[in-house]
Design a protein around this motif. Structure first.
Motif, PDB file in Angstrom:
ATOM      1  N   GLU A  81       0.828  -1.207   0.000  1.00  0.00           N
ATOM      2  CA  GLU A  81       0.000   0.000   0.000  1.00  0.00           C
ATOM      3  C   GLU A  81       0.866   1.262   0.000  1.00  0.00           C
ATOM      4  O   GLU A  81       0.568   2.221  -0.723  1.00  0.00           O
ATOM      5  N   LEU A  82       1.931   1.263   0.780  1.00  0.00           N
ATOM      6  CA  LEU A  82       2.827   2.419   0.811  1.00  0.00           C
ATOM      7  C   LEU A  82       3.535   2.617  -0.525  1.00  0.00           C
ATOM      8  O   LEU A  82       3.727   3.754  -0.972  1.00  0.00           O
ATOM      9  N   LYS A  83       3.884   1.532  -1.173  1.00  0.00           N
ATOM     10  CA  LYS A  83       4.504   1.634  -2.497  1.00  0.00           C
ATOM     11  C   LYS A  83       3.517   2.252  -3.485  1.00  0.00           C
ATOM     12  O   LYS A  83       3.885   3.129  -4.273  1.00  0.00           O
ATOM     13  N   SER A  84       2.268   1.815  -3.446  1.00  0.00           N
ATOM     14  CA  SER A  84       1.249   2.378  -4.330  1.00  0.00           C
ATOM     15  C   SER A  84       1.020   3.851  -4.041  1.00  0.00           C
ATOM     16  O   SER A  84       0.892   4.665  -4.960  1.00  0.00           O
ATOM     17  N   LEU A  85       0.986   4.201  -2.762  1.00  0.00           N
ATOM     18  CA  LEU A  85       0.820   5.606  -2.381  1.00  0.00           C
ATOM     19  C   LEU A  85       1.993   6.436  -2.883  1.00  0.00           C
ATOM     20  O   LEU A  85       1.806   7.532  -3.433  1.00  0.00           O
ATOM     21  N   SER A  86       3.182   5.918  -2.733  1.00  0.00           N
ATOM     22  CA  SER A  86       4.374   6.619  -3.216  1.00  0.00           C
ATOM     23  C   SER A  86       4.309   6.834  -4.726  1.00  0.00           C
ATOM     24  O   SER A  86       4.634   7.913  -5.228  1.00  0.00           O
ATOM     25  N   GLU A  87       3.884   5.822  -5.451  1.00  0.00           N
ATOM     26  CA  GLU A  87       3.744   5.954  -6.905  1.00  0.00           C
ATOM     27  C   GLU A  87       2.692   6.997  -7.266  1.00  0.00           C
ATOM     28  O   GLU A  87       2.881   7.775  -8.207  1.00  0.00           O
ATOM     29  N   ALA A  88       1.602   7.040  -6.506  1.00  0.00           N
ATOM     30  CA  ALA A  88       0.556   8.034  -6.765  1.00  0.00           C
ATOM     31  C   ALA A  88       1.071   9.446  -6.509  1.00  0.00           C
ATOM     32  O   ALA A  88       0.800  10.367  -7.286  1.00  0.00           O
ATOM     33  N   VAL A  89       1.844   9.609  -5.436  1.00  0.00           N
ATOM     34  CA  VAL A  89       2.406  10.930  -5.135  1.00  0.00           C
ATOM     35  C   VAL A  89       3.385  11.342  -6.224  1.00  0.00           C
ATOM     36  O   VAL A  89       3.401  12.504  -6.655  1.00  0.00           O
ATOM     37  N   GLU A  90       4.199  10.428  -6.691  1.00  0.00           N
ATOM     38  CA  GLU A  90       5.186  10.728  -7.740  1.00  0.00           C
ATOM     39  C   GLU A  90       4.529  11.207  -9.037  1.00  0.00           C
ATOM     40  O   GLU A  90       5.133  11.950  -9.803  1.00  0.00           O
ATOM     41  N   LYS A  91       3.287  10.829  -9.272  1.00  0.00           N
ATOM     42  CA  LYS A  91       2.573  11.225 -10.496  1.00  0.00           C
ATOM     43  C   LYS A  91       1.933  12.603 -10.388  1.00  0.00           C
ATOM     44  O   LYS A  91       1.383  13.104 -11.356  1.00  0.00           O
TER      45      LYS A  91
END
Length: 116
Positions: A81-91
């Protein structure tokens, strides 16, 4: 890729067929089922290796596994979940990313001050 019981035991040399069947029966490993029996994937193999580490290398008693395994599962879920959140923030646009990072640091700093 999928594997039958015999292939799993051949791949994980410290594992016996009897142990594998017990671990499946206990629900510690949850392979898919086919007409020919259980079918294991790479995630199942990784979990079996973890169980070997816990049971054989760390001598963890069997009655501790129902406590430990759900905690480890939750930890892995949180990491995903944290990895997905990080990817969303990066976008996000740079300004939004900077705001999120600053807010996180403020919150995290406050938490560290209270805890430490």
């Amino acid at each position: 890729m999928s594997f039958d019981e015999e292939t799993v035991v051949a791949q994980v040399r410290r594992l016996s067929l009897r142990e594998l069947r017990v671990w499946v029966r206990e629900g510690w490993v949850r392979p898919a089922q086919s007409a020919r029996g259980p079918v294991f994937d790479n995630v199942d193999i990784a979990r079996i290796r973890l169980l070997c580490d816990l049971r054989k290398d760390m001598s963890l008693p069997a009655d501790a596994l129902p406590v430990i395994l759900p905690l480890l599962d939750r930890l892995h879920q949180t990491r995903r979940e944290l990895k997905s959140l990080s990817e969303a923030v990066e976008k996000q646009p740079e300004e939004v990313r900077q705001t999120v990072v600053a807010t996180f640091r403020n919150i995290h700093g406050d938490t560290q001050d209270r805890d430490g």
